[in-house]
Design an enzyme around this catalytic site. Structure first.
Site, PDB file in Angstrom:
ATOM      1  N   THR A 135      26.412 -26.285 -66.654  1.00  0.00           N
ATOM      2  CA  THR A 135      25.254 -25.907 -65.849  1.00  0.00           C
ATOM      3  C   THR A 135      24.104 -26.628 -66.499  1.00  0.00           C
ATOM      4  OG1 THR A 135      26.088 -23.736 -65.181  1.00  0.00           O
ATOM      5  CG2 THR A 135      23.727 -23.882 -65.381  1.00  0.00           C
ATOM      6  N   ASN A 162      28.931 -24.735 -61.584  1.00  0.00           N
ATOM      7  CA  ASN A 162      29.754 -23.787 -62.319  1.00  0.00           C
ATOM      8  C   ASN A 162      30.501 -24.481 -63.454  1.00  0.00           C
ATOM      9  OD1 ASN A 162      30.519 -21.223 -63.016  1.00  0.00           O
ATOM     10  ND2 ASN A 162      32.335 -21.216 -61.746  1.00  0.00           N
ATOM     11  N   SER A 169      25.285 -14.142 -60.393  1.00  0.00           N
ATOM     12  CA  SER A 169      25.053 -15.204 -61.380  1.00  0.00           C
ATOM     13  C   SER A 169      24.537 -14.615 -62.683  1.00  0.00           C
ATOM     14  CB  SER A 169      24.016 -16.177 -60.810  1.00  0.00           C
ATOM     15  OG  SER A 169      23.669 -17.147 -61.760  1.00  0.00           O
ATOM     16  N   SER A 170      24.643 -15.403 -63.752  1.00  0.00           N
ATOM     17  CA  SER A 170      24.000 -15.042 -65.016  1.00  0.00           C
ATOM     18  C   SER A 170      22.810 -15.954 -65.295  1.00  0.00           C
ATOM     19  CB  SER A 170      24.989 -15.171 -66.176  1.00  0.00           C
ATOM     20  OG  SER A 170      26.084 -14.321 -65.978  1.00  0.00           O
ATOM     21  N   GLY A 224      27.161 -19.810 -68.860  1.00  0.00           N
ATOM     22  CA  GLY A 224      27.897 -18.709 -68.233  1.00  0.00           C
ATOM     23  C   GLY A 224      27.308 -17.365 -68.632  1.00  0.00           C
TER      24      GLY A 224
HETATM   25  O1  DON Z   1      25.834 -18.630 -62.121  1.00  0.00           O
HETATM   26  C1  DON Z   1      26.459 -18.434 -63.143  1.00  0.00           C
HETATM   27  O2  DON Z   1      26.290 -17.476 -63.869  1.00  0.00           O
HETATM   28  C2  DON Z   1      27.494 -19.451 -63.579  1.00  0.00           C
HETATM   29  N1  DON Z   1      28.001 -20.138 -62.420  1.00  0.00           N
HETATM   30  C3  DON Z   1      26.875 -20.376 -64.569  1.00  0.00           C
HETATM   31  C4  DON Z   1      27.876 -21.345 -65.111  1.00  0.00           C
HETATM   32  C5  DON Z   1      27.476 -21.919 -66.402  1.00  0.00           C
HETATM   33  O3  DON Z   1      26.448 -21.629 -66.955  1.00  0.00           O
HETATM   34  C6  DON Z   1      28.426 -22.835 -67.020  1.00  0.00           C
HETATM   35  N2  DON Z   1      27.803 -23.438 -68.179  1.00  0.00           N
HETATM   36  N3  DON Z   1      28.017 -23.538 -69.277  1.00  0.00           N
END
Ligand code: DON
Length: 558
Positions: free
Chosen positions: A368, A388, A439-440, A460
């Site tokens: 991300t 993602n 989402s986070s 994430g």
């Molecule tokens: O929206 C979310 O929480 C996840 N799709 C974010 C994914 C993410 O941060 C992956 N990165 N390291």
């Protein structure tokens, strides 16, 4: 009484922000992003008369070219904006949505087990992208420049090409197995079927063409017409279930950000469908009842972990898409509720998270991108955007030049089963036609009487706790460069373990935390890619810093 004072203080701070420009002290802008070319793209459009919002469009679109493993036109994002002229604060929600034909059965195999391949790879893992609609919205409602100007750097780099850095190449190799399943993906990212090596020039003329269409036609250039038809045909041919109506029906939502106060600081963060702002508010409200500065580090970490544990439990239980589910947000944000949670925390003993069966966090790579911008006028942007996991679904529809997301995995596809980040969920986060996955992502502003910070990161589920720790660093007076470099720790209720980067704790601290009943696990890899900008409101001094775990040269002030 206390609460009323809090509201007055917060309002005063907002008025101060409004007048930051009037004071005329800041003449520089600061941008921190995951790639120096994206940061430079932001300054390029500021040089053409653009503001922070135009810069955000330039940075975000350029990231989609130079860091496609993390975010792009096939994904979505949450963009937190503060407009200096009138103090308006808003979250532009460009999160992906489930297609109308979504069917939970697609994510379960013949034996009735969760089909992880379908939820993270290929066409069924891809939700309807929101990124383009978000950027067009920001440009048209908040920017000063036409899309043609703010998208120009991304179009140029996509067409002329650039040499990907070691991180890009490593992450591409990690996803090769999925990329080679799809001819469009292999043609774009592989060289004669092999993962490219250093020195390779990556060009994406198809992506340049799609961006040009968006520059000329706005949102319709992507969500209707030829691009939309190509996407729907390509996804269906690969085994997915998108329709033209899914694309033409996609709309950005403007959401009121989640705001709260902590010891004289006003924090503005992401609203649902992100869990970030609510979880941060809950954690800060719990921690606001302690004098953390007077505690030793181990007790401080203990209390932070206990706050994390409780906030993540509520995340799993209550949160989802605000357009589809009822959530007890007033309760979750209330300081009385936090006081109740605080009362359940033992000062020296871990509370076991034994209400749900344990499971393991999937350690596979994920990505991300977060960028932070502050311009000379005092406009702020905190943008977190994503496909993602690394290279999203791995599926590139031929002729488009960008990878589709695998954001369907952020839904509770199989109730109670963890997603790629080990997060469980229930019906609150069920995939429904047109709904947004929880989402986070936690793009945030930290506003104090003397200093303003813009902060966020990928990672994430760890995004929320990294932002918590980053905000603490800012409040304690750390510079952006210190904040992005700090080692990190995380707890998410389940699994019941504190995960930590190497160096986050001394051996002695580990022993003391274990004696309190905490389980610890040291992470093999570093996490996150935090990008922070700040401004001193008295001197106007602006700072920008980019995470040393990534491209640390992409935090720039000028
Ligand atoms: O929206 C979310 O929480 C996840 N799709 C974010 C994914 C993410 O941060 C992956 N990165 N390291």
């Amino acid at each position: 009484m206390k609460r009323i004072r809090g509201v007055v203080a917060a309002t005063a701070i907002l008025i101060l922000i409004g007048s930051a420009h009037a004071a005329g002290k800041a003449t520089q802008a600061g941008i921190a992003s995951a790639h120096v070319l994206a940061t430079q793209a932001g300054f390029e459009v500021i040089g053409k008369g653009g503001n922070a919002f135009d810069a955000a469009v330039a940075v975000a679109s350029t990231l989609s070219v130079v860091e496609p493993q993390s975010s792009g036109l096939g994904g979505g994002g949450l963009f937190l904006l503060h407009r200096a002229s009138d103090g308006k604060q808003v979250m532009v929600d460009a999160r992906e949505t489930a297609p109308a034909a979504v069917d939970r059965k697609d994510y379960v195999d013949a034996q009735g087990n969760a089909d992880r391949d379908h939820s993270i790879n290929g066409p069924l893992s891809a939700a309807i992208p929101g990124e383009v609609a978000g950027l067009v919205w920001i440009a048209q409602h908040y920017g000063k420049l036409p899309l043609k100007t703010s998208l120009a750097p991304a179009i140029r780099i996509a067409r002329e090409g650039f040499k990907p850095d070691a991180r890009f190449l490593k992450e591409l190799a990690m996803r090769k197995e999925v990329i080679e399943r799809y001819p469009g993906s292999a043609a774009l990212y592989l060289v004669n079927g092999r993962a490219p090596k250093a020195g390779w020039t990556f060009r994406s003329p198809d992506l340049a063409r799609v961006l040009e269409r968006v520059a000329a036609e706005g949102k319709d250039g992507f969500y209707r017409g030829e691009v939309a038809r190509t996407l729907v045909d390509g996804v269906r041919k690969a085994g997915g279930n998108w329709s033209l109506d899914d694309l033409s029906g996609y709309t950005v939502k403007e959401r009121e950000p989640i705001t709260f106060d902590y010891r004289g600081w006003h924090i503005v963060s992401a609203a649902p469908p992100s869990s970030g702002g609510i979880a941060l508010a809950e954690m800060f409200n719990i921690l606001g009842g302690y004098d953390l500065a007077r505690l030793d580090r181990v007790h401080r970490v203990h209390l932070m972990v206990e706050a994390m544990r409780r906030a993540f439990r509520d995340r799993a239980e209550y949160l989802g898409d605000p357009d589809f589910v009822q959530m007890p947000i007033t309760r979750l944000l209330s300081i009385d509720y936090a006081a109740g949670l605080r009362a359940s925390i033992h000062p020296d003993k871990a509370t076991p998270s034994d209400l749900l069966p344990p499971f393991l966090v999937d350690e596979q790579g994920s990505h991300t991108s977060h960028f932070s911008i502050i311009d000379a006028e005092g406009n702020l942007v905190a943008g977190t955007q994503t496909v993602n996991l690394i290279f999203g679904s791995g599926l590139v529809v031929p002729g488009t030049g960008f990878v589709l997301n695998d954001e369907m995995d952020d839904f509770a596809l199989v109730p109670g089963k963890p997603n790629a980040f080990g997060l469980p969920g229930n019906e609150h986060n069920a995939p429904r036609p047109g709904s947004r996955p929880l989402s986070s992502m936690s793009p945030s502003f930290v506003i104090g009487a003397d200093r303003i910070g813009v902060i966020g990161t990928p990672g994430g589920s760890r995004i929320i706790t990294m932002v918590l720790e980053g905000i603490f660093g800012f409040i304690e007076g750390q510079s952006p460069a210190q904040i992005v470099a700090n080692p990190r720790f995380h707890h998410q209720y389940l699994p019941d373990v504190i995960s930590a980067e190497k160096g986050a704790f001394t051996r002695e601290e580990v022993k003391e935390l274990e004696a309190m009943g905490h389980k610890l696990s040291e992470s093999e890899r570093p996490w996150g890619f935090m990008n922070v900008v700040s401004r001193d409101r008295k001197t106007g001094v602006t700072q920008a810093a980019s995470d040393p775990r990534g491209d640390s040269g992409s935090g720039i002030v000028k």
